[in-house]
Design a protein around this motif. Sequence first.
Motif: not given
Length: 483
Positions: A86-87, A161, A270, A423-424, A427, A468, A470
């Motif tokens: 998760a971000c 997060c 994240a 992580w972004y 995503a 999803e 995000n």
Amino acid sequence: MDTKKNHFFHFLITHALYLFFIIPLLGALSAHYFFTLTALQDAILHTWHLLKLNLAPVLACTSFLVFLGKFYSKNRPRNAYLVDFACYKPKPELMCSTERYVERSRQENVFTEENLCFQKKVLERSGLGQKTYFPESIVGVPAKPCLEEARREAGMVIFACIDEVLEKTGVRAEEIGIVVVNSSLFGPTPSLSAMVVNHYKLVGSVKSYNLSGMGCSAGLVSIDLGKHLLKASPNCYALVVSTEIQTLNWYLGNDRSMLMSNCIFRLGGAAVLLSNRPSDRRRSKYQLMRTVRTHTGAHDNSYSCVWQEEDHDGRVGVALSKDLMAMAGDALKTNITTLGPLVLPMSEQLLFFLTLFARKVFKMKVKPYIPNFKLAFEHFCIHAGGKAVLNTIEKNLELSEWRMEPSRMTLYRFGNTSSSSLWYELAYIEAKGRIRKGDRTWQIAFGSGFKCNSAVWRALKNINPAMEKNPWMDEIHEFPVTI
């Protein structure tokens, strides 16, 4: 035509073992046993009679082999799976456009007019958009650069997060056996990992680690640490949290090497949930295939190219050396030299070796062969450290705009969120619906020290963007944009 030839060469070399050895061997063996089927049946009957006469030794041997099998199964290295991640997406009121940033900086009555113009130019050329975020402690008037506000920012990002990743996975907090938190510049006492343990009331046996001072590459250092800890902890969950706390690290001085950090670093974070439980494989998104860490800190120029210090007025900031790009290039070269043989197809390794052999042994004036990493990976997540970093890697690895898109759009939309930027980017790829089962993703990160780290993930299933949650989902239709 050249492209077709390259694909044929790649296919031929990659499958040479099957084409020239295994398939003919299997054919010969099949022909041999086809003509000796009767002899084989007689041998099986003879073996069965011997087994009946020596039943006790056979049972003892079988039991011993079963014991060895169970012992190996219990102690063998376990795969590490990424269940989900998760971000953090901040509130809209924390958005900071270039105009708001310049006006907010002018209100501090610290920066000279020349340096306000310098920061504006940097922002206009940085690749950052108009919707990146700063914490309330910086965009609010007056600014509140204090420890209490820094802890508040850390809790806001980290807990949001973690809450999201626990909700997405259905894992209870008490099931987490390992916690790794990284934040390079903010290291309070008690630590940020202790803050997580306290907030979620984790079990007393939890293994808790807090990493600081490791820069933007700390996210992959944490993943590598989590992987090794999982090897020693069967049936366990590892929670990895990556962030950078901005409150105490907004530089209020006029040293331009330190003002660069103000311009590119932004609010973000994240949380990643790893597991080594075999039962989690079916519901996990990715399997961690490789991690490769490169540290060039033994060289003074590398060690000092990102340096926290006081300026001549006693104000603390992070200075970025003019040698930074050169040091990043050297670290990347070393890292991919180690990673290449582990991931590249045999055809690429052969071409690289032949070129190197021609240059070193025969002193031939041929260009160094740059391996085609697009044959090894479908997706690339390159740390969104800045426009210059992305341009250099795009050129050196000969990547297309499409493959660079996740990194460039992350830099544009969220800025450099330090160790969480990768992580972004992942995503973004998921939100675009590009992840298919079996796809391989290469994450590359750079950080102070100086370090270059890589992680390779393999998708265990198709990722459906409609399912999803995000930070890109409500606006992914707007991207990519022209920068």
